[in-house]
Motif scaffolding. Structure first.
Motif, PDB file in Angstrom:
ATOM      1  N   GLN A 192      -4.926  62.932 101.765  1.00 29.50           N
ATOM      2  CA  GLN A 192      -4.669  62.822 100.329  1.00 29.50           C
ATOM      3  C   GLN A 192      -5.075  61.463  99.771  1.00 29.50           C
ATOM      4  N   ASN A 193      -4.991  60.417 100.594  1.00 26.75           N
ATOM      5  CA  ASN A 193      -5.298  59.069 100.123  1.00 26.75           C
ATOM      6  C   ASN A 193      -6.741  58.925  99.654  1.00 26.75           C
ATOM      7  N   ARG A 221       4.490  62.467 106.971  1.00 25.95           N
ATOM      8  CA  ARG A 221       3.903  61.250 107.514  1.00 25.95           C
ATOM      9  C   ARG A 221       3.631  61.423 109.003  1.00 25.95           C
ATOM     10  N   GLY A 222       2.449  61.036 109.438  1.00 27.24           N
ATOM     11  CA  GLY A 222       2.090  61.136 110.847  1.00 27.24           C
ATOM     12  C   GLY A 222       1.885  59.760 111.449  1.00 27.24           C
ATOM     13  N   SER A 223       2.108  59.650 112.738  1.00 24.37           N
ATOM     14  CA  SER A 223       1.943  58.362 113.410  1.00 24.37           C
ATOM     15  C   SER A 223       0.511  58.124 113.870  1.00 24.37           C
ATOM     16  N   ILE A 224      -0.340  59.151 113.752  1.00 29.32           N
ATOM     17  CA  ILE A 224      -1.743  58.992 114.130  1.00 29.32           C
ATOM     18  C   ILE A 224      -2.630  59.505 113.004  1.00 29.32           C
ATOM     19  N   GLY A 225      -3.848  59.031 112.973  1.00 27.49           N
ATOM     20  CA  GLY A 225      -4.792  59.491 111.964  1.00 27.49           C
ATOM     21  C   GLY A 225      -4.483  58.942 110.577  1.00 27.49           C
TER      22      GLY A 225
END
Length: 256
Positions: A136-137, A128-132
């Motif tokens: 995959q979604n 999980r990233g905090s940006i972008g």
């Protein structure tokens, strides 16, 4: 030439209709024993609680195989007996136990897909990233427009130690909706809560096997009590079905 990949999907949501100009693409899905067939199972990671399967496996076959090892995915759309993992992903499926296990986008770790530009194959789960955004979604709900889903890595859970079922009757739809709203504001959310309207309720009652002997007498007494004493109108009443599962403490807490 346009192609419209199709495999068994969950019908809980609207399904995209293929364009008339599209040419159907028939895929041969190998069926077999999950335990021994390489076409269905690739690996079970019991340490990290993940299972790798090919897209053709049905929910029923997947759950039966995992149950033998004491695990479950927990994703149960109405069509889980016939729909496949690939169908769940391509239609962005929701399951009846989403309150406990999440929807399909919460369950899938990795996806492999064959596209006109090549193969999309994730090696490791995406952190999980905090940006972008999470690339995959884009694949969830893609309905075959990007490519053909061939494999997926899913989260698994230990089979809950306890599971209980319950139901509640309401005099009308409005009462049922009010109860659902009140329930959503508490911490007593069961694994599955479903409100069925009067038509669905009566249809379900009609499909029940004919009761005989003591069961028939018990059923008649219950019907008399609900309709004649409690004053429920058979043409307006609706029902709520509940599935509670987890540890004994969790189920006891939900039953409050």
């Amino acid at each position: 030439m346009g192609y419209n990949p199709f495999r068994w999907y969950t019908s809980g949501k609207y399904r995209k209709k293929p364009l008339k100009s599209n040419t159907p693409l028939l895929l041969k899905i190998q069926n077999g024993d999950f335990e021994h067939s390489p076409y269905l199972r690739e690996s079970i990671d019991e340490e990290n609680l993940m299972v790798t399967v090919q897209s053709g496996i049905t929910g029923k076959d997947l759950e039966e195989a995992l149950h033998k090892k004491g695990y479950t995915v927990g994703h149960e759309p109405d069509s889980y007996e016939f729909s496949t993992v690939g169908g769940w992903i391509s239609t962005n499926a929701a399951g009846m136990k989403k309150h406990r296990y999440g929807n399909i986008e919460d369950i899938v770790e990795n996806i492999s897909m064959v596209s006109p530009k090549g193969t999309i194959s994730q090696i490791n789960p995406i952190s999980r990233g905090s940006i972008g955004f999470k690339p995959q979604n884009v694949l969830f709900g893609s309905e075959g427009n990007i490519g053909i889903i061939t494999k997926a890595v899913l989260k698994i859970h230990q089979i809950p130690k306890q599971q209980k079922y319950n139901s509640v009757l309401f005099k009308n739809w409005s009462e049922g909706v009010s109860f659902m709203k009140a329930l959503s504001k508490t911490n007593y959310i069961p694994a599955s809560v479903r409100l069925v309207d009067n038509i669905q309720f009566r249809f379900g009652q009609a499909l029940k096997p004919r009761a005989e002997g003591f069961k028939k007498l018990k059923s008649n007494i219950e019907k008399f009590f609900v309709v004649n004493i409690k004053g429920f109108d058979p043409d307006k009443m609706c029902a709520l079905t509940i599935v509670m599962e987890g540890t004994k403490e969790e189920v006891d807490y939900q039953q409050k």
